[in-house]
Design a protein around this motif. Structure first.
Motif, mmCIF file in Angstrom:
data_model
loop_
_atom_site.group_PDB
_atom_site.id
_atom_site.type_symbol
_atom_site.label_atom_id
_atom_site.label_comp_id
_atom_site.label_asym_id
_atom_site.label_seq_id
_atom_site.Cartn_x
_atom_site.Cartn_y
_atom_site.Cartn_z
ATOM 1 N N VAL A 91 12.623 -8.122 -1.540
ATOM 2 C CA VAL A 91 11.778 -6.998 -1.119
ATOM 3 C C VAL A 91 12.143 -5.750 -1.907
ATOM 4 C CG1 VAL A 91 11.196 -5.466 0.804
ATOM 5 C CG2 VAL A 91 11.333 -7.934 1.183
ATOM 6 N N MET A 92 13.424 -5.498 -2.047
ATOM 7 C CA MET A 92 13.883 -4.352 -2.830
ATOM 8 C C MET A 92 13.445 -4.490 -4.288
ATOM 9 S SD MET A 92 15.567 -1.485 -2.666
ATOM 10 C CE MET A 92 16.566 -0.338 -3.629
ATOM 11 N N ASP A 93 13.580 -5.676 -4.835
ATOM 12 C CA ASP A 93 13.172 -5.898 -6.225
ATOM 13 C C ASP A 93 11.688 -5.611 -6.423
ATOM 14 O OD1 ASP A 93 15.741 -6.657 -6.841
ATOM 15 O OD2 ASP A 93 15.339 -8.811 -6.706
ATOM 16 N N SER A 94 10.864 -6.032 -5.459
ATOM 17 C CA SER A 94 9.419 -5.797 -5.588
ATOM 18 C C SER A 94 9.084 -4.324 -5.471
ATOM 19 C CB SER A 94 8.653 -6.606 -4.537
ATOM 20 O OG SER A 94 8.907 -6.123 -3.227
ATOM 21 N N MET A 95 9.854 -3.593 -4.655
ATOM 22 C CA MET A 95 9.638 -2.154 -4.540
ATOM 23 C C MET A 95 9.959 -1.458 -5.861
ATOM 24 S SD MET A 95 11.159 -1.392 -0.722
ATOM 25 C CE MET A 95 10.914 0.362 -0.913
ATOM 26 N N GLU A 96 11.073 -1.851 -6.487
ATOM 27 C CA GLU A 96 11.427 -1.263 -7.769
ATOM 28 C C GLU A 96 10.322 -1.514 -8.804
ATOM 29 O OE1 GLU A 96 16.059 -1.224 -8.524
ATOM 30 O OE2 GLU A 96 15.415 -3.206 -7.863
ATOM 31 N N GLU A 97 9.759 -2.716 -8.777
ATOM 32 C CA GLU A 97 8.691 -3.043 -9.716
ATOM 33 C C GLU A 97 7.443 -2.217 -9.434
ATOM 34 O OE1 GLU A 97 6.159 -6.963 -11.268
ATOM 35 O OE2 GLU A 97 7.758 -7.183 -9.795
ATOM 36 N N ASP A 98 7.066 -2.120 -8.150
ATOM 37 C CA ASP A 98 5.868 -1.350 -7.794
ATOM 38 C C ASP A 98 6.005 0.123 -8.165
ATOM 39 O OD1 ASP A 98 4.684 -3.613 -6.751
ATOM 40 O OD2 ASP A 98 5.168 -3.140 -4.660
ATOM 41 N N GLU A 107 0.831 -1.201 0.000
ATOM 42 C CA GLU A 107 0.000 0.000 0.000
ATOM 43 C C GLU A 107 0.870 1.257 0.000
ATOM 44 O OE1 GLU A 107 -2.383 -0.558 3.445
ATOM 45 O OE2 GLU A 107 -3.853 -1.856 2.440
ATOM 46 N N ALA A 108 1.973 1.213 0.740
ATOM 47 C CA ALA A 108 2.883 2.365 0.770
ATOM 48 C C ALA A 108 3.509 2.579 -0.598
ATOM 49 C CB ALA A 108 3.962 2.142 1.824
ATOM 50 N N ASN A 109 3.906 1.491 -1.253
ATOM 51 C CA ASN A 109 4.471 1.610 -2.596
ATOM 52 C C ASN A 109 3.453 2.177 -3.576
ATOM 53 O OD1 ASN A 109 6.849 0.514 -1.654
ATOM 54 N ND2 ASN A 109 6.455 -1.537 -2.449
ATOM 55 N N GLN A 110 2.202 1.753 -3.437
ATOM 56 C CA GLN A 110 1.161 2.255 -4.329
ATOM 57 C C GLN A 110 0.923 3.745 -4.103
ATOM 58 O OE1 GLN A 110 -2.006 -0.464 -3.307
ATOM 59 N NE2 GLN A 110 -1.415 -1.947 -4.894
ATOM 60 N N LEU A 111 0.982 4.172 -2.839
ATOM 61 C CA LEU A 111 0.838 5.594 -2.544
ATOM 62 C C LEU A 111 1.961 6.390 -3.202
ATOM 63 C CD1 LEU A 111 -0.241 8.099 -1.081
ATOM 64 C CD2 LEU A 111 1.022 7.356 0.958
ATOM 65 N N LEU A 112 3.194 5.920 -3.036
ATOM 66 C CA LEU A 112 4.319 6.615 -3.649
ATOM 67 C C LEU A 112 4.190 6.639 -5.172
ATOM 68 C CD1 LEU A 112 7.253 5.217 -1.470
ATOM 69 C CD2 LEU A 112 6.461 7.588 -1.533
ATOM 70 N N ALA A 113 3.824 5.506 -5.756
ATOM 71 C CA ALA A 113 3.693 5.434 -7.211
ATOM 72 C C ALA A 113 2.632 6.398 -7.718
ATOM 73 C CB ALA A 113 3.369 3.998 -7.634
ATOM 74 N N SER A 114 1.564 6.598 -6.934
ATOM 75 C CA SER A 114 0.493 7.511 -7.354
ATOM 76 C C SER A 114 0.980 8.952 -7.441
ATOM 77 C CB SER A 114 -0.694 7.424 -6.386
ATOM 78 O OG SER A 114 -0.391 8.049 -5.146
#
Length: 309
Positions: free
Chosen positions: A53-60, A25-32
């Motif tokens: 975890v880092m890889d998934s953040m980069e993807e998100d 959810e935090a990644n989605q907020l940042l991406a928005s």
């Protein structure tokens, strides 16, 4: 005219801990918010399981990331605008900092290959010790010591854009900035120590040393800069919400830039997030259109000193 460049700085509490849903959810907020540069703190656990975890953040986020020592901090950038030229994994910094920074040299692609890159840093000053914060702030000024050899063979100092959690306050004086807390009104007496230091006269005062140190070194708080230039004090909004134990609203998360980059900063504001997501809000700075590229090209051609006639 080039599009606006969005820079975010956020201490996402404990990187969501073990709650993968909260982290998503935090990644989605940042991406928005469509960041082009992102300075993150409390990246704990991002190196786990082969950095998955880092890889998934980069993807998100659709950003490329650089994770600092021991997963304390990270820098992310959009690969369509920024390309890495080098990092500064300084072993001394790992020793001096309680939570080591991430420092990455990035080329701003619209500026072209002959422009100077930008030193981008994410850092997190010590929570409990003003003495430690003082040393870390001194060390942070070395981000502005980095040099680059231009195509003409000239060594120039690189501009800096950096952000972090300072666990301390801005020096008073900016009209519209939040007032410093009153030490005796902070209920948690341990926290009084955490957020204060002894002055020359032996009186305990609220800690503003990191801000004073960085600004003395020519690194300006971009929120303060915008408020002074435009009179819009929304840039000086709180980045942590006040509470009974830790004192009133405060602006402890800040983005700093070299003086030469300040003309590119068009606005700064704060995106509030729910307290059940993080105990810090998101600082957002915007850089205006083509101005960063123009500045970085000019930085590659410093004026020549002339001798006496």
């Amino acid at each position: 005219m080039g599009r606006s460049i969005t820079v975010l700085c956020w201490n996402f509490e404990a990187n969501g801990g073990t709650d993968a849903t909260k982290r998503k959810e935090a990644n989605q907020l940042l991406a928005s918010l469509q960041p082009d540069l992102l300075f993150r703190q409390e990246m704990w656990g991002a190196d786990a399981k082969g950095k998955s975890v880092m890889d998934s953040m980069e993807e998100d986020l659709a950003l490329h990331g650089w994770l600092g020592p021991s997963s304390h901090t990270a820098v992310f950038a959009t690969p369509t605008l920024f390309s890495p030229v080098r990092g500064w994994p300084d072993k001394d910094a790992e020793t001096i900092w309680k939570m080591p920074p991430t420092v990455q040299g990035l080329r701003f692609l619209p500026a072209g290959p002959d422009a100077v890159p930008v030193v981008c840093g994410s850092y997190h000053h010590n929570y409990a010790s003003s003495t430690q914060r003082h040393a870390e702030a001194d060390w942070a000024t070395t981000f502005a010591d980095k040099t680059w050899i231009t195509p003409a063979g000239t060594a120039v100092k690189l501009p800096v854009l950096m952000g972090g959690d300072h666990n301390s306050y801005p020096v008073p004086g900016a009209p519209g900035d939040l007032p410093l807390p009153v030490l005796e009104e902070i209920r948690d007496r341990r926290h009084r120590v955490h957020r204060s230091c002894l002055g020359p006269d032996g009186t305990r005062r609220m800690c503003t040393c990191p801000d004073e140190t960085l600004r003395t070194a020519g690194l300006e708080d971009v929120a303060r800069h915008i408020a002074a230039r435009s009179g819009n004090t929304h840039s000086l909004a709180r980045t942590v919400t006040g509470c009974a134990t830790h004192g009133p609203d405060a602006r402890i998360d800040r983005i700093y830039a070299s003086e030469g980059l300040l003309p590119a900063v068009s606005d700064v504001d704060v995106i509030e997030v729910p307290l059940d997501m993080s105990d810090h809000h998101i600082v957002r700075a915007r850089l205006d259109g083509d101005t960063p590229a123009d500045i970085l090209r000019q930085e590659a051609h410093p004026p020549q000193e002339t001798g006496a006639a």
